[in-house]
Design an enzyme around this catalytic site. Structure first.
Site, PDB file in Angstrom:
ATOM      1  N   ASP A   1      26.814  47.631  44.161  1.00  0.00           N
ATOM      2  CA  ASP A   1      28.162  47.246  44.554  1.00  0.00           C
ATOM      3  C   ASP A   1      28.048  45.955  45.373  1.00  0.00           C
ATOM      4  O   ASP A   1      26.966  45.554  45.799  1.00  0.00           O
ATOM      5  CB  ASP A   1      28.872  48.364  45.312  1.00  0.00           C
ATOM      6  CG  ASP A   1      30.392  48.217  45.203  1.00  0.00           C
ATOM      7  OD1 ASP A   1      30.865  47.140  44.792  1.00  0.00           O
ATOM      8  OD2 ASP A   1      31.120  49.158  45.552  1.00  0.00           O
TER       9      ASP A   1
HETATM   10  C1  BGC Z   1      34.135  47.610  44.976  1.00  0.00           C
HETATM   11  C2  BGC Z   1      33.787  47.818  43.526  1.00  0.00           C
HETATM   12  C3  BGC Z   1      34.193  46.589  42.746  1.00  0.00           C
HETATM   13  C4  BGC Z   1      33.449  45.409  43.313  1.00  0.00           C
HETATM   14  C5  BGC Z   1      33.682  44.118  42.555  1.00  0.00           C
HETATM   15  C6  BGC Z   1      33.603  46.297  45.530  1.00  0.00           C
HETATM   16  O1  BGC Z   1      34.114  46.005  46.772  1.00  0.00           O
HETATM   17  O2  BGC Z   1      33.654  48.696  45.729  1.00  0.00           O
HETATM   18  O3  BGC Z   1      34.399  48.972  43.036  1.00  0.00           O
HETATM   19  O4  BGC Z   1      33.953  46.780  41.389  1.00  0.00           O
HETATM   20  O5  BGC Z   1      33.853  45.223  44.651  1.00  0.00           O
HETATM   21  O6  BGC Z   1      34.933  43.611  42.764  1.00  0.00           O
END
Ligand code: BGC
Length: 757
Positions: A289
């Site tokens: 993530d």
């Molecule tokens: C989130 C993810 C997301 C990623 C990319 C993160 O802050 O937890 O679910 O896909 O950002 O935007």
């Protein structure tokens, strides 16, 4: 004979297609081998590096800072993927840099959060889940994929398959609710929708099962917080939707921000190597993530960036999203022997495989067609799909004295609440590619029905100042301007439609709440209006379960309308006027009091579940609130009524290879044609690990005309009774079971059976 031939032919066809598939796989693996043989270690590490979009690509090239580094890295082939670059023009531009300027020209895979739509927004995932309509959910994901793919995107960071039992956690809006069975079915439907049957087609994209694992169990519902769960919950509740995702051939996994039992998910070998790539034999790749590799330092797990990269790579994190740590340290870590080259090769192979499957090596620009972008993105056809999904997602929570549906002619209606005119909130929080203020508002939807007289007053403002995806919202708790006007308008009207709940940016990532009441001054507004006119239809607009006891005690009709996307107001108007008979069922329990949370239907019995009498306190309860929810999981009414009768089991026992048929009569006892989601639950009465009081095991949607009765049946086999036992394996244990049937987890009919060897 005929059947035999059919079986024989399909067997031959199956073997041939299997053979053909294997041949294709071998061909692809060979291509990957040849490409890998050409790659330097730096280029391999590059494939494991993902950058966020960093400059207006169609503008001048960045000369200094982070953006210029990223630009240089693209040219060197040190970037395998980018996220948040979107639109054909931008995607083509970055793709061109790597394809034409880097040594090997390996195309980028372009990721984006296509969560419940791209430009055209479907309802938020929690709302879609309330439809329990797997075909519709799949179609909605396919529509989102079509639009995203037409805009150059090849990979969505969805579906989020985290089970959550805690409505305080803002991200419940992005999931399928609290149940592992429903969550698993929905995970598969979404993945099938995004990826389609052919990933190389120009209208399909790779999906991501996220966030692996435990993210939905953050302590006290506070986003990014610690997760500490035992084996039973991890395997029986959290893992099943991820296992379903692997079964559906999801191309990627994303790990999670949280610590799980002391070890950050990003550096967690047990999760990624032992379970995912080991036990489940997963062949896709894992992306971290956002910045979660660096966050291992702040978690107090890694000493510095280098050791974070080492842990992540060894634990099976294949691609680094925005930590810049692989690109900085991985080459040295391999040269120093701290991370084996085999592990790097394995990660790169997984990433390249998805690129091959997407067809990017055949044509890196295959998702970059301006004409297609123009015709597909936001098309009328897609808007209709979003409308259909929105109608199915609405849940009728309460309808006393059949206040709903509304008469179409000759009545005076007051419409109250700032959310009634809000064209932004219904788009939800994850809608980066849609345009602000483009949803059909409830007011606009209602106005399309011309037979009644509508008067609108906003009542109170819900938020002050800016509304953005990244900033805190300022909720109005002081300015009561407008309440008096709303009260005035409500007087002497036949019906008052009040649209209340949460702003679209009050749920979503980073939006946890400790208070689940109607937010700001909306409760005050509701009570003030009620004092002059109690004939209220409350339309809830929200991204999570709310505590609405007062409304439930007083208001005659309550409609859960979530955040329904681009066609929100049209769907709500159709429901209120009875042009669509509501069929949604809650995918998450609604508590009476935030202090009850986490509250869920599939809880374990305590040793002291009920009141021993004589006013004794020594049983599992609160002294100031009931244990029961306000609305149970699976609850949802219709304008018609259904009755359940004549439950029959084909036998009172089954053995491990056998099946048991559970059948019953479902009748439409009301005046309208309607659809009912019938639900099958079981309880395993004793087991090597205690089992929940009820577990959803199957469901079906049944349509009935007024007065019609249908016999409905489900089949139970030992497979359905499996759980992760105290022997640390998936098995069904012999013993006694209960079976329940009903229109919600409260269930209407009950019987029992025994599982034998
Ligand atoms: C989130 C993810 C997301 C990623 C990319 C993160 O802050 O937890 O679910 O896909 O950002 O935007």
């Amino acid at each position: 004979m005929k059947n035999f031939l059919v079986v024989a032919f399909s067997l031959v066809a199956f073997c041939q297609s299997n053979y053909a598939q294997k041949a294709l796989d071998n061909k692809m693996e060979k291509k990957i081998d040849s490409l890998m043989a050409l790659m330097t270690l730096e280029e391999k590490v590059g494939q494991m590096n993902q950058y966020n979009g960093f400059w207006n690509v169609t503008g001048p090239v960045p000369k200094e800072g982070d953006a210029s580094n990223k630009y240089e890295h693209l040219k060197k082939g040190w970037v395998g993927s980018m996220l948040n670059v979107r639109g054909v023009e931008e995607v083509r531009k970055v793709q061109k840099i790597v394809v034409e300027e880097s040594r090997l020209g390996i195309p980028l895979i372009i990721g984006f959060d296509v969560i419940h739509g791209y430009r055209t927004q479907s309802p938020i995932p929690l709302a879609e889940s309330a439809s329990w309509d797997l075909e519709a959910i799949e179609a909605s994901a396919a529509m989102a994929a079509e639009e995203a793919a037409a805009s150059g995107i090849t990979w969505t960071f969805a579906p989020m398959v985290d089970i959550s039992r805690d409505a305080r956690w803002g991200r419940v809006m992005e999931g399928a609710g609290e149940d592992p069975y429903l969550g698993s079915q929905i995970a598969k439907a979404r993945i099938n929708g995004f990826q389609g049957k052919d990933l190389s087609a120009s209208n399909t994209i790779a999906a991501t099962a996220k966030h692996f694992a435990g993210y939905g169990f953050s302590e006290s519902g506070r986003d990014y917080n610690t997760v500490d769960v035992g084996t039973s919950t991890l395997y029986n509740i959290i893992f099943p939707p991820f296992m379903a995702a692997v079964e559906a051939d999801v191309k990627t996994f994303m790990n999670s921000f949280n610590i799980l039992n002391g070890i950050p998910a990003t550096g967690n070998s047990f999760l990624q190597r032992e379970v995912l790539k080991g036990e489940w034999d997963y062949k896709g790749f894992v992306v971290t993530d956002w910045g979660s590799m660096t966050e291992m330092i702040t978690h107090g797990y890694s000493k510095d960036g280098e050791s974070a990269a080492e842990s992540a790579a060894n634990a099976g994190s294949d691609m680094d999203m925005e930590s810049y740590l692989y690109v900085k340290h991985l080459k040295n870590l391999v040269n120093e022997g701290k991370v084996s080259l085999d592990k790097v090769d394995d990660a790169v192979r997984r990433i390249l495989r998805v690129k091959f499957e997407l067809g990017l090596f055949d044509d890196p620009y295959k998702y970059c067609n301006e004409e297609r972008e123009k015709t597909v993105v936001g098309s009328d056809k897609n808007m209709e799909i979003a409308l259909g999904m929105a109608e199915k997602s609405i849940v009728l929570l309460k309808n006393n004295d059949q206040l709903l549906p509304l008469k179409k002619n000759g009545i005076n209606i007051a419409v109250i609440g700032s959310l009634a005119a809000d064209k932004n909130s219904p788009l939800g929080s994850w809608r980066l590619a849609s345009k602000d203020n483009t949803a059909v508002s409830v007011l606009e939807g209602l106005k399309k029905y011309k037979g009644n007289k509508l008067s609108y007053e906003k009542g109170v403002e819900l938020v002050k100042g800016q509304e953005t995806f990244i900033n805190e919202l300022d909720i109005n708790t002081t300015d009561r301007t407008g309440i008096a006007e709303a009260v005035e308008v409500a007087k002497n009207k036949d019906v008052v439609v009040m649209v209340l709940g949460e702003h679209g940016f009050q749920s979503g990532e980073g939006r946890s709440r400790t208070n689940l009441d109607l937010s700001g001054l909306q409760q005050e507004l509701l009570e003030a209006v009620y004092a002059v006119n109690s004939n209220i239809v409350l339309v809830l607009m929200n991204g999570r379960p709310l505590t609405i006891n007062w409304a439930n005690d007083n208001v005659p009709a309550i409609v859960e309308a979530w955040q329904l996307g681009s066609r929100s107001g049209d769907a709500i108007a159709k429901i209120l006027y009875g042009d669509y008979n509501p069929s949604g069922k809650l995918p998450m329990t609604f508590p009476k009091n935030v202090g009850q949370v986490p509250l869920y239907y599939n809880y374990m019995s305590t040793g002291r579940p009920s009141n021993p009498g004589d006013n004794l306190v020594f049983w599992s309860h609160y002294t100031d609130e009931a244990n029961t929810p306000l609305y149970e999981f699976g609850h949802g009414l219709s304008y018609t009524s259904f009755s359940y009768d004549k439950l029959k089991l084909s036998a009172n026992s089954l053995n491990k290879t056998g099946e048991l048929k559970v059948s019953f009569d479902l009748s439409n006892t009301g005046k309208y044609e309607g659809k009912e989601v019938v639900q099958l639950y079981i309880q395993d009465l004793f087991a090597s690990r205690a089992r929940p009081v009820k577990e959803l095991k199957d469901f079906k949607m049944v349509s009935l005309k007024p007065g019609e009765t249908k016999n409905v049946s489900f089949t139970i086999s030992a497979k359905k009774l499996e759980f992760y036992s105290a022997n640390n394996k998936w098995e069904a244990e012999t013993g006694d079971f209960k079976v329940f049937i009903g229109g919600s987890s409260a269930t209407q009919l009950e019987s029992d059976f025994t599982l034998k060897n």
